[in-house]
Design a protein around this motif. Sequence first.
Motif, PDB file in Angstrom:
ATOM      1  N   ALA A 116       0.991  -1.301  -0.036  1.00 40.15           N
ATOM      2  CA  ALA A 116       0.087  -0.030  -0.197  1.00 40.15           C
ATOM      3  C   ALA A 116       0.840   1.119   0.145  1.00 40.15           C
ATOM      4  CB  ALA A 116      -0.949  -0.092   1.231  1.00 40.15           C
ATOM      5  N   GLN A 117       1.880   1.147   0.772  1.00 44.05           N
ATOM      6  CA  GLN A 117       2.779   2.279   0.969  1.00 44.05           C
ATOM      7  C   GLN A 117       3.600   2.494  -0.510  1.00 44.05           C
ATOM      8  OE1 GLN A 117       3.532   4.591   3.387  1.00 44.05           O
ATOM      9  NE2 GLN A 117       4.983   5.671   1.830  1.00 44.05           N
ATOM     10  N   ALA A 118       4.125   1.604  -1.180  1.00 39.73           N
ATOM     11  CA  ALA A 118       4.544   1.727  -2.551  1.00 39.73           C
ATOM     12  C   ALA A 118       3.527   2.285  -3.591  1.00 39.73           C
ATOM     13  CB  ALA A 118       5.187   0.615  -3.123  1.00 39.73           C
ATOM     14  N   ALA A 119       2.263   1.939  -3.306  1.00 44.13           N
ATOM     15  CA  ALA A 119       1.022   2.310  -4.279  1.00 44.13           C
ATOM     16  C   ALA A 119       0.474   3.804  -4.007  1.00 44.13           C
ATOM     17  CB  ALA A 119       0.083   1.341  -4.440  1.00 44.13           C
ATOM     18  N   LYS A 120       1.107   4.225  -2.892  1.00 48.24           N
ATOM     19  CA  LYS A 120       0.489   5.771  -2.464  1.00 48.24           C
ATOM     20  C   LYS A 120      -0.998   5.536  -2.016  1.00 48.24           C
ATOM     21  CE  LYS A 120       3.942   8.993  -3.943  1.00 48.24           C
ATOM     22  NZ  LYS A 120       5.242   8.280  -3.297  1.00 48.24           N
ATOM     23  N   THR A 121      -1.041   4.614  -1.276  1.00 48.54           N
ATOM     24  CA  THR A 121      -2.435   4.438  -1.014  1.00 48.54           C
ATOM     25  C   THR A 121      -2.650   4.131   0.635  1.00 48.54           C
ATOM     26  OG1 THR A 121      -3.061   2.998  -3.027  1.00 48.54           O
ATOM     27  CG2 THR A 121      -4.721   2.318  -1.215  1.00 48.54           C
TER      28      THR A 121
END
Length: 386
Positions: A116-121
């Motif tokens: 989620a962090q990498a997908a800016k979510t």
Amino acid sequence: MNSPFPRSLRALALAAALAAGSAAQAADIKIGMAEALSGPAAQYGQSIRNGFQLAADQINAAGGVNGDKIVLVIEDEQGKKEEAINAFKKLIFQDRVLMVFGPTLSNSAQAADPIAQAAKTVVFGTSNTADGITSIGDFVFRNSVTEADVLPVTIKTAVKHAGIKKVAVLYGNDDVFTKSGYDNFKKALEDLKIPVTTTETFAKGDVDFKAQLTKIKATNPDAIVLSALIAEGAPIMVQARQLGLNVPVIGGNGMNSVKVFELAKGASDGLWVGSPWSIENKTKENSAFIDAYNKKFGAAPDQFAAQAFDAMQIATQALKTVKLTGDLAKDRVALRNALPEVSVTGATGAFKFRRATDKAGKPAGYDADQLPIVSVTRGNAYVIEK
Ligand code: 1QQ
């Protein structure tokens, strides 16, 4: 005109399009939920799902988020790291949800939250209490009160009320949450200068704890300090009592479910657990939550349901301040930026995010006397701390 629809269906499609247009462009807001709905951690995950569903139903019935309806996209992550990763990938990239609630266990959060962090979510945990979760990144939020916050209060309270001088420690050494609980228990015991007679370990899925409990019994402790999830924690209590080890058991968030009374029955007497929520807390928000939950599910809620219920209100309040554009990447970032400003009073009391500056999730200059604990449970009795 070339159309895939026969004439009568074309008319229907047109009518539907007109109806949608006239409803002030009301849209659905897709929110992902990845929780353990099967397997041993479902003891927690099902309560969490109920809390989210109740909140989403109430919010939608009251007009949704500025007219838009919340739609929950639910995935069963089974309390397993690999399944949590799969569920996060599906929700974020395939279903294209705005944000994700979950997963149930810190063990899974440590594996899945980086996606989620990498997908800016935004990923928002309602039951992730281990150290090191929010330090994954700035899209990681939680309203779970951490083991670092709760355990010192639980120890202090149990020691005071049960006259405990020395303890044995038992913990699961292959799970992020049970290990973090152990670290925080150890520190709290050191701070209070309480001697530890022995430290024993177990692994996830173990069913026979007699060897460890026999060793513990031989050291004659006044209590057992236990960092366990309920699947192992409940049988540990049963087997301790079978061996004649009838001392208090001081647990962490893993033991913080009324299911322990069903699973361990009388053997759960003498269990001490700290919680940021209590069914005895008679605020108007909590009473309304308990009544509504009882009505919808025919059973009393627990702390896990309360935290999920509040989390949905927190996200909704943030969403109400965001102008959704339909550009998913932009909307995800806008929600992330709105969340820290939220302040709500829910079933668990007054809530505001604090910015973590250490791995335990505590802010700089943290004052231990401002602990957000409302109750410590002992069996079915409540010792209200604040
Ligand atoms: C964690 C926990 C568990 C008890 C969640 C149900 O607190 O894994 O962090």
